[in-house]
Design an enzyme around this catalytic site. Structure first.
Site, mmCIF file in Angstrom:
data_model
loop_
_atom_site.group_PDB
_atom_site.id
_atom_site.type_symbol
_atom_site.label_atom_id
_atom_site.label_comp_id
_atom_site.label_asym_id
_atom_site.label_seq_id
_atom_site.Cartn_x
_atom_site.Cartn_y
_atom_site.Cartn_z
ATOM 1 C CB THR A 126 -6.814 4.222 -3.845
ATOM 2 O OG1 THR A 126 -5.364 5.542 -3.345
ATOM 3 C CG2 THR A 126 -6.013 3.706 -4.894
ATOM 4 C CE1 TYR A 172 -1.874 0.859 -3.402
ATOM 5 C CE2 TYR A 172 -1.814 3.085 -3.756
ATOM 6 C CZ TYR A 172 -2.717 2.276 -2.849
ATOM 7 O OH TYR A 172 -3.410 1.981 -1.934
ATOM 8 C CD GLU A 222 -0.888 7.449 -5.749
ATOM 9 O OE1 GLU A 222 -0.128 8.301 -6.056
ATOM 10 O OE2 GLU A 222 -2.010 8.911 -4.392
ATOM 11 C CB SER A 271 -0.804 0.116 1.400
ATOM 12 O OG SER A 271 -0.318 0.869 2.463
ATOM 13 C CE LYS A 331 -4.648 -1.536 -3.361
ATOM 14 N NZ LYS A 331 -5.365 -1.830 -2.467
HETATM 15 P P1 NAP Z 1 -1.614 -1.145 5.573
HETATM 16 O O1 NAP Z 1 -2.317 -0.640 7.089
HETATM 17 O O2 NAP Z 1 -0.504 -1.133 4.825
HETATM 18 O O3 NAP Z 1 -2.015 -3.036 5.284
HETATM 19 C C1 NAP Z 1 -1.729 -3.603 4.387
HETATM 20 C C2 NAP Z 1 -2.379 -4.700 4.867
HETATM 21 O O4 NAP Z 1 -1.976 -6.068 3.821
HETATM 22 C C3 NAP Z 1 -1.771 -5.850 5.823
HETATM 23 O O5 NAP Z 1 -2.701 -6.967 7.297
HETATM 24 C C4 NAP Z 1 -0.561 -6.163 6.016
HETATM 25 O O6 NAP Z 1 0.294 -7.739 5.995
HETATM 26 C C5 NAP Z 1 -1.196 -6.714 4.689
HETATM 27 N N1 NAP Z 1 -0.629 -7.888 3.014
HETATM 28 C C6 NAP Z 1 0.505 -6.900 1.938
HETATM 29 N N2 NAP Z 1 0.750 -7.842 1.596
HETATM 30 C C7 NAP Z 1 0.694 -8.764 1.717
HETATM 31 C C8 NAP Z 1 0.169 -9.982 1.382
HETATM 32 N N3 NAP Z 1 1.220 -9.929 -0.148
HETATM 33 N N4 NAP Z 1 -0.367 -10.725 1.297
HETATM 34 C C9 NAP Z 1 -1.486 -10.745 2.550
HETATM 35 N N5 NAP Z 1 -1.436 -9.720 2.778
HETATM 36 C C10 NAP Z 1 -0.592 -8.871 2.841
HETATM 37 O O7 NAP Z 1 -3.250 -0.142 4.746
HETATM 38 P P2 NAP Z 1 -4.272 -0.230 5.241
HETATM 39 O O8 NAP Z 1 -3.668 2.009 5.567
HETATM 40 O O9 NAP Z 1 -5.241 -0.119 6.075
HETATM 41 O O10 NAP Z 1 -4.863 0.021 3.799
HETATM 42 C C11 NAP Z 1 -5.624 -0.738 3.880
HETATM 43 C C12 NAP Z 1 -5.967 -1.073 2.268
HETATM 44 O O11 NAP Z 1 -6.682 0.532 1.291
HETATM 45 C C13 NAP Z 1 -4.786 -0.659 0.890
HETATM 46 O O12 NAP Z 1 -4.973 -1.939 0.167
HETATM 47 C C14 NAP Z 1 -4.554 0.356 0.780
HETATM 48 O O13 NAP Z 1 -3.777 0.592 -0.070
HETATM 49 C C15 NAP Z 1 -5.446 0.293 0.308
HETATM 50 N N6 NAP Z 1 -6.231 2.113 0.911
HETATM 51 C C16 NAP Z 1 -5.667 2.569 1.437
HETATM 52 C C17 NAP Z 1 -5.819 4.578 2.089
HETATM 53 C C18 NAP Z 1 -5.006 4.951 2.772
HETATM 54 O O14 NAP Z 1 -4.644 6.246 2.907
HETATM 55 N N7 NAP Z 1 -4.776 3.757 4.241
HETATM 56 C C19 NAP Z 1 -5.963 5.084 0.959
HETATM 57 C C20 NAP Z 1 -6.627 4.604 0.131
HETATM 58 C C21 NAP Z 1 -6.640 3.081 -0.412
HETATM 59 P P3 NAP Z 1 1.639 -7.327 6.702
HETATM 60 O O15 NAP Z 1 1.146 -7.103 8.426
HETATM 61 O O16 NAP Z 1 1.412 -9.281 6.906
HETATM 62 O O17 NAP Z 1 2.000 -7.345 6.419
HETATM 63 O O1 G4F Z 2 1.694 9.641 3.386
HETATM 64 P P1 G4F Z 2 1.735 9.232 1.882
HETATM 65 O O2 G4F Z 2 3.600 8.473 1.590
HETATM 66 O O3 G4F Z 2 0.703 9.081 1.012
HETATM 67 P P2 G4F Z 2 0.133 8.750 -0.536
HETATM 68 O O4 G4F Z 2 1.216 8.690 -1.394
HETATM 69 O O5 G4F Z 2 -0.971 9.608 -0.584
HETATM 70 O O6 G4F Z 2 -0.680 7.125 -0.581
HETATM 71 C C1 G4F Z 2 -1.917 6.641 1.041
HETATM 72 O O7 G4F Z 2 -3.187 7.710 0.243
HETATM 73 C C2 G4F Z 2 -3.262 6.802 -0.615
HETATM 74 C C3 G4F Z 2 -4.850 7.283 -1.201
HETATM 75 O O8 G4F Z 2 -5.056 8.860 -1.947
HETATM 76 C C4 G4F Z 2 -3.630 5.461 -0.680
HETATM 77 F F1 G4F Z 2 -4.279 4.422 -1.138
HETATM 78 C C5 G4F Z 2 -2.275 4.615 -0.687
HETATM 79 O O9 G4F Z 2 -2.206 3.065 0.070
HETATM 80 C C6 G4F Z 2 -1.519 5.433 1.229
HETATM 81 O O10 G4F Z 2 -2.409 5.234 1.870
HETATM 82 O O11 G4F Z 2 2.077 10.896 1.108
HETATM 83 C C7 G4F Z 2 1.708 11.755 1.257
HETATM 84 C C8 G4F Z 2 2.226 13.086 0.415
HETATM 85 C C9 G4F Z 2 2.506 12.633 -1.001
HETATM 86 O O12 G4F Z 2 2.011 13.750 -1.804
HETATM 87 C C10 G4F Z 2 3.757 12.678 -0.538
HETATM 88 O O13 G4F Z 2 5.274 13.232 -1.953
HETATM 89 O O14 G4F Z 2 3.271 13.337 1.103
HETATM 90 C C11 G4F Z 2 4.245 13.527 0.342
HETATM 91 N N1 G4F Z 2 5.418 13.867 1.241
HETATM 92 C C12 G4F Z 2 6.127 14.695 1.197
HETATM 93 N N2 G4F Z 2 7.318 14.209 2.008
HETATM 94 C C13 G4F Z 2 5.344 12.489 1.767
HETATM 95 C C14 G4F Z 2 7.019 12.874 2.487
HETATM 96 N N3 G4F Z 2 5.304 11.493 1.893
HETATM 97 C C15 G4F Z 2 5.954 10.530 2.719
HETATM 98 N N4 G4F Z 2 5.493 8.806 2.371
HETATM 99 N N5 G4F Z 2 7.229 10.733 2.877
HETATM 100 C C16 G4F Z 2 7.844 11.641 3.032
HETATM 101 O O15 G4F Z 2 9.230 11.681 3.789
#
Ligand code: NAP
Ligand code: G4F
Length: 324
Positions: free
Chosen positions: A128, A152, A130, A87, A156
């Site tokens: 997402t 990514y 994204e 993710s 998705k």
């Molecule tokens: P996260 O904290 O990174 O959790 C990812 C989960 O996926 C963990 O439980 C991880 O298990 C599991 N996983 C990763 N690779 C795997 C594999 N090969 N086989 C089995 N399990 C695996 O993500 P999150 O923030 O909770 O997000 C949940 C979902 O929503 C993701 O699909 C993410 O892309 C999507 N999403 C997130 C956001 C956001 O802002 N948080 C927004 C839009 C969409 P381990 O603990 O073993 O690593």
């Molecule tokens: O927190 P980020 O890494 O999240 P990003 O890339 O927006 O992705 C997250 O949200 C998505 C939904 O839109 C999910 F689908 C995805 O799984 C994940 O949860 O970065 C947010 C912003 C970006 O613009 C990045 O360039 O923060 C900027 N940033 C600036 N400095 C940084 C940093 N991001 C990270 N991770 N680390 C830095 O040092």
């Protein structure tokens, strides 16, 4: 009979909040976890530790189709929440092959296993914002064209299209949530919000002296993960499967977020933040702003946590944890 839910990614931020939400609704909750997590529970199961005795875990991975089929066959779920994925966007540039392979095949495997072993089950896919990438309109809604800017985002989008195809071709009740960024004290440390709140707390306590970041100008529509998992559940309670944007509609810059976090601990962020090009992405999503009006009208869902409340909760939680 309680309803049964199967969650992939139960050990992650969203999976842990969703499991708690479904337990509170009287569900029998099952989760898929990797073998490595079962072998190292004190670290890798930490988010689900408080309620681990009330859920059922099954060893499987997104790379292993038979293991997913077996979980589906044994659990026979009423609802499947497919949250597991690589993710982290930045990592997807460093290892595009693994990200594309795991995320696309994993979603295909889940859909295929669902069709074979639980075709009546309802399924949620974690899409997402994204996928909008280089946005062609603002705010982004369900009808906005997708222009992903990262491996990514591409993975998705492929998952989103697979879900739509299984829905149309095989009549599965499969929904995609197009969720904008959502955060919490359970967020991984590599994501920008948690990186900032944990460093603000560390610097305040004298455990770090600087914070290296990339692009401070990006705008994100940040909400609270606890609110967003409720929307996932509501999607599966509707009469028809559909896709929904879940967002606050209020974007903020990374810079605003940094300032809010450092203000919370009484520090001037400009004295501690250093720009390191290593954290600038090869292709950036500059602005994300969602239009959640369909979710409001059809699901009765709205975000309840403000940006300020979210950042303050995260900083306070990191300060408390580091002070213990
Ligand atoms: P996260 O904290 O990174 O959790 C990812 C989960 O996926 C963990 O439980 C991880 O298990 C599991 N996983 C990763 N690779 C795997 C594999 N090969 N086989 C089995 N399990 C695996 O993500 P999150 O923030 O909770 O997000 C949940 C979902 O929503 C993701 O699909 C993410 O892309 C999507 N999403 C997130 C956001 C956001 O802002 N948080 C927004 C839009 C969409 P381990 O603990 O073993 O690593
Ligand atoms: O927190 P980020 O890494 O999240 P990003 O890339 O927006 O992705 C997250 O949200 C998505 C939904 O839109 C999910 F689908 C995805 O799984 C994940 O949860 O970065 C947010 C912003 C970006 O613009 C990045 O360039 O923060 C900027 N940033 C600036 N400095 C940084 C940093 N991001 C990270 N991770 N680390 C830095 O040092």
């Amino acid at each position: 009979m309680p309803k049964t839910a199967l969650i992939t990614g139960i050990t992650g931020q969203d999976g842990s909040y969703l499991a708690e939400h479904l337990l509170a609704q009287g569900y029998e909750v099952h989760g898929i976890v990797r073998r490595v997590a079962l072998e190292d529970p004190s670290h890798r199961l930490v988010r689900i530790a408080p309620f681990i005795d009330r859920i059922h875990l099954h060893s499987a991975t997104l790379e292993n189709y038979p293991s997913l089929c077996e979980a589906m066959r044994v659990v026979k779920p009423d609802e499947v929440y497919h949250l597991a994925a690589q993710s982290f966007v930045a990592e997807s540039f460093d290892d595009s092959f693994s990200t594309l392979s795991t995320n696309i095949n994993g979603t295909h495997f889940i859909l295929s296993a669902l069709k074979a072993y639980a075709p009546e089950a309802r399924m949620y896919f974690a899409g997402t914002s994204e996928m909008f990438g280089k946005v062609v309109e603002s705010p982004q809604r369900e009808t906005t064209p997708f222009r992903p800017r990262s491996p990514y985002g591409i993975s998705k989008l492929a998952g989103y299209e697979l879900v739509r195809n299984y829905r149309e071709a095989y009549g599965l009740f499969a929904c995609s949530g197009i969720l904008f960024n959502h955060e919490s004290p359970r967020r991984g440390y590599e994501f920008v919000t948690r990186k900032v709140t944990s460093h603000a707390a560390k610097i305040k306590l004298g455990k770090a002296d600087r914070l290296e970041l990339g692009n401070l100008d990006a705008l994100r529509d940040w909400g609270h993960a606890k609110d967003y998992v409720v929307a996932m559940h509501l999607m599966l309670l509707q009469d028809q499967p559909d896709d929904y944007v879940i967002a606050t509609g209020k974007p903020h810059s990374v810079r605003d977020m940094v300032k809010l976090a450092f203000d919370r601990v009484g520090l001037d962020w400009e004295k501690y933040v250093v720009i390191n090009p290593r954290f600038v992405r090869p292709a950036e999503v500059d602005v994300l702003k969602g239009d959640p009006s369909k979710a409001k009208a059809q699901l009765g869902w709205t975000a309840t946590t403000t940006f300020e409340q979210l950042v303050h909760e995260m900083v306070d939680s990191d300060l408390a944890a580091l002070s213990r």
